[in-house]
Motif scaffolding. Structure first.
Motif, short mmCIF file in Angstrom:
data_model
loop_
_atom_site.label_atom_id
_atom_site.label_comp_id
_atom_site.label_asym_id
_atom_site.label_seq_id
_atom_site.Cartn_x
_atom_site.Cartn_y
_atom_site.Cartn_z
N MET A 32 -24.32 6.04 -3.32
CA MET A 32 -23.67 5.43 -2.49
C MET A 32 -22.53 4.49 -3.27
SD MET A 32 -24.58 6.89 0.26
CE MET A 32 -23.56 5.71 1.35
N GLY A 33 -22.59 4.63 -4.59
CA GLY A 33 -21.62 3.85 -5.20
C GLY A 33 -21.92 2.63 -5.39
N PRO A 34 -21.03 1.40 -6.02
CA PRO A 34 -21.51 -0.03 -6.09
C PRO A 34 -21.30 -0.78 -4.90
CG PRO A 34 -19.12 0.77 -7.01
CD PRO A 34 -19.79 2.07 -6.41
N GLY A 35 -20.62 -0.46 -3.75
CA GLY A 35 -20.54 -1.23 -2.57
C GLY A 35 -19.33 -0.85 -1.74
N ASP A 36 -18.24 -0.74 -2.27
CA ASP A 36 -17.17 -0.43 -1.45
C ASP A 36 -17.16 1.08 -1.03
OD1 ASP A 36 -14.39 0.16 -0.59
OD2 ASP A 36 -13.37 -1.09 -2.02
N PRO A 37 -17.09 1.29 0.06
CA PRO A 37 -16.99 2.86 0.28
C PRO A 37 -16.04 3.52 0.07
CG PRO A 37 -16.61 1.51 2.61
CD PRO A 37 -16.80 0.46 1.53
N ASP A 38 -14.86 2.96 -0.42
CA ASP A 38 -13.80 4.04 -0.79
C ASP A 38 -14.19 4.43 -2.26
OD1 ASP A 38 -12.16 3.15 1.17
OD2 ASP A 38 -10.92 1.72 -0.07
N ASN A 65 -28.82 -1.98 1.83
CA ASN A 65 -27.28 -1.82 1.65
C ASN A 65 -26.73 -0.67 1.53
OD1 ASN A 65 -25.11 -3.87 0.72
ND2 ASN A 65 -25.00 -2.37 -1.17
N ALA A 66 -27.36 0.42 1.07
CA ALA A 66 -26.88 1.75 0.87
C ALA A 66 -26.63 2.33 2.14
CB ALA A 66 -27.92 2.77 0.20
N ARG A 67 -27.11 1.79 3.39
CA ARG A 67 -27.10 2.47 4.61
C ARG A 67 -25.66 1.76 5.29
NH1 ARG A 67 -24.89 4.25 7.92
NH2 ARG A 67 -25.80 5.15 9.81
N THR A 68 -25.43 0.60 4.92
CA THR A 68 -24.23 -0.42 5.45
C THR A 68 -23.16 0.23 4.59
OG1 THR A 68 -24.31 -1.81 3.83
CG2 THR A 68 -25.59 -2.31 5.78
N ILE A 69 -23.24 0.94 3.43
CA ILE A 69 -21.91 1.30 2.89
C ILE A 69 -21.83 2.82 3.60
CG2 ILE A 69 -20.93 2.49 0.79
CD1 ILE A 69 -23.37 0.81 -0.72
N ALA A 70 -22.82 3.60 3.87
CA ALA A 70 -22.41 4.53 4.79
C ALA A 70 -21.73 4.50 6.11
CB ALA A 70 -23.47 5.41 4.85
N ASP A 71 -21.76 3.24 6.73
CA ASP A 71 -20.83 3.03 7.99
C ASP A 71 -19.72 3.20 8.05
OD1 ASP A 71 -23.45 2.01 9.33
OD2 ASP A 71 -22.97 -0.13 8.97
N ALA A 72 -18.92 3.44 6.99
CA ALA A 72 -17.64 4.11 7.07
C ALA A 72 -17.70 5.22 7.11
CB ALA A 72 -17.02 3.49 5.85
N VAL A 73 -18.72 6.16 7.01
CA VAL A 73 -18.46 7.60 7.30
C VAL A 73 -19.42 8.13 8.44
CG1 VAL A 73 -19.19 9.74 6.11
CG2 VAL A 73 -18.56 7.87 4.74
N VAL A 74 -20.47 7.41 8.70
CA VAL A 74 -21.38 8.00 9.78
C VAL A 74 -21.88 6.43 10.42
CG1 VAL A 74 -22.00 9.97 9.07
CG2 VAL A 74 -23.34 8.11 8.25
N SER A 127 -28.80 6.27 -1.97
CA SER A 127 -29.09 5.20 -3.30
C SER A 127 -27.89 4.41 -3.72
CB SER A 127 -29.69 6.13 -4.50
OG SER A 127 -30.50 7.05 -3.92
N GLU A 128 -27.97 3.30 -3.89
CA GLU A 128 -26.91 2.23 -4.39
C GLU A 128 -26.72 2.71 -5.72
OE1 GLU A 128 -29.34 -0.87 -3.98
OE2 GLU A 128 -29.25 -1.22 -1.81
N GLY A 129 -25.27 2.85 -6.18
CA GLY A 129 -24.95 3.33 -7.55
C GLY A 129 -25.11 4.91 -7.44
N ASP A 130 -25.94 4.91 -8.80
CA ASP A 130 -26.18 6.65 -8.80
C ASP A 130 -27.69 6.97 -8.90
OD1 ASP A 130 -25.07 9.04 -10.48
OD2 ASP A 130 -27.12 8.50 -11.14
N PRO A 131 -28.20 7.81 -8.16
CA PRO A 131 -29.54 8.00 -7.85
C PRO A 131 -30.37 7.99 -9.10
CG PRO A 131 -28.38 9.32 -6.60
CD PRO A 131 -27.30 8.79 -7.66
N PHE A 132 -29.92 8.37 -10.14
CA PHE A 132 -30.84 8.42 -11.18
C PHE A 132 -30.66 7.28 -12.29
CE2 PHE A 132 -31.66 13.37 -11.65
CZ PHE A 132 -32.40 13.44 -10.75
#
Length: 263
Positions: A32-38, A65-74, A127-132
């Motif tokens: 999901m990246g570092p936080g900014d949904p962009d 937090n990963a779910r709140t990032i997704a709010d920009a999409v879903v 996953s926040e950032g990268d899953p691995f």
């Protein structure tokens, strides 16, 4: 031969039907990246839009937090599937009770996900950032990867987001980068910091005083940059030696940029 045949005409043999392969769902680990949904990737957005379930780790009673990032999409609460951690900071990570509780938590979660995947439904673990990269997803991946199809969608790491927003190139030329969890003992932090060209110290929280002391002992405090909530609302960037307190939230880290070869 004019008479009747001594051999009866055989009935056509039945051709056994091919076994029908069971249709299972796919397990997605979505960065999901570092936080900014962009900073979400196109692939991440496509999976978020189509997956049957959106699973996110969280504290009890809160959205991850990963779910709140997704709010920009879903925005689809019906697809949300929170997985509340049994512990967060209550016990030390090396405490046997902590390890046992988390193992049971991941075992139970994997069992629930296996039922859904086995029924042919796709599950996206956010996953926040990268899953691995220090991701909780990895513990479920390890338990399910040999039983179901898996796709990992890489994401922009938190440290990449932080050094970008701090306008701080992290490595030059042949610089060696070391990523350190702040949970390491003081002596280990000092030893690692003394033998690297550049460093990222993660998982700060209550460990910031120890990290500050280790950087001072290693002679790197003057290069250290503190980044809080990088790419998110409330972002803050400051030289660590100018930070007046030792408070550090979960989403914070220290960067030590390299000073390598520059043509």
């Amino acid at each position: 031969m004019d008479g009747p045949s001594d051999f009866a005409t055989p009935e056509p043999a039945e051709i056994p039907s091919a076994p029908v392969a069971a249709v299972t769902g796919t397990l997605y680990g979505v960065g999901m990246g570092p936080g900014d949904p962009d900073y979400l990737t196109v692939r991440a957005v496509r999976v978020l839009e189509r997956a049957h379930h959106l699973v996110h780790f969280c504290k009890a009673g809160k959205r991850g937090n990963a779910r709140t990032i997704a709010d920009a999409v879903v925005q689809d609460p019906a697809r949300e599937w929170p997985l509340p951690y049994p512990y967060t900071t209550e016990l030390h990570p090396e405490d046997p009770a902590y390890v046992a509780a988390l193992a049971a938590f991941y075992d139970e979660a994997a069992g629930r996900l296996a039922e859904v995947l086995g029924a042919g439904r796709d599950v996206a673990i956010l996953s926040e950032g990268d899953p691995f990269f220090y991701g909780s997803f990895m513990h479920l991946w390890r338990r399910l990867k040999d039983r179901f199809p898996v796709e990992v969608v890489p994401g922009v790491t938190g440290m990449s987001g932080c050094w970008t927003r701090a306008n701080t190139p992290i490595t030059w030329g042949d610089d060696v980068l070391t990523v350190l969890p702040a949970t390491l003992p003081h002596a280990t932090l000092v030893a690692r910091l003394r033998t690297t060209d550049a460093a990222v110290v993660m998982k700060l929280g209550r460990h910031l005083p120890k990290v500050r002391a280790a950087l001072t002992e290693a002679g790197l405090i003057g290069r250290a940059v503190y980044v809080e909530r990088g790419t998110m609302a409330g972002e803050s960037v400051t030289p660590l030696n100018e930070k007046p307190d030792d408070r550090a939230p979960y989403f914070s880290m220290v960067l030590v940029p390299g000073e390598g070869r520059r043509p």
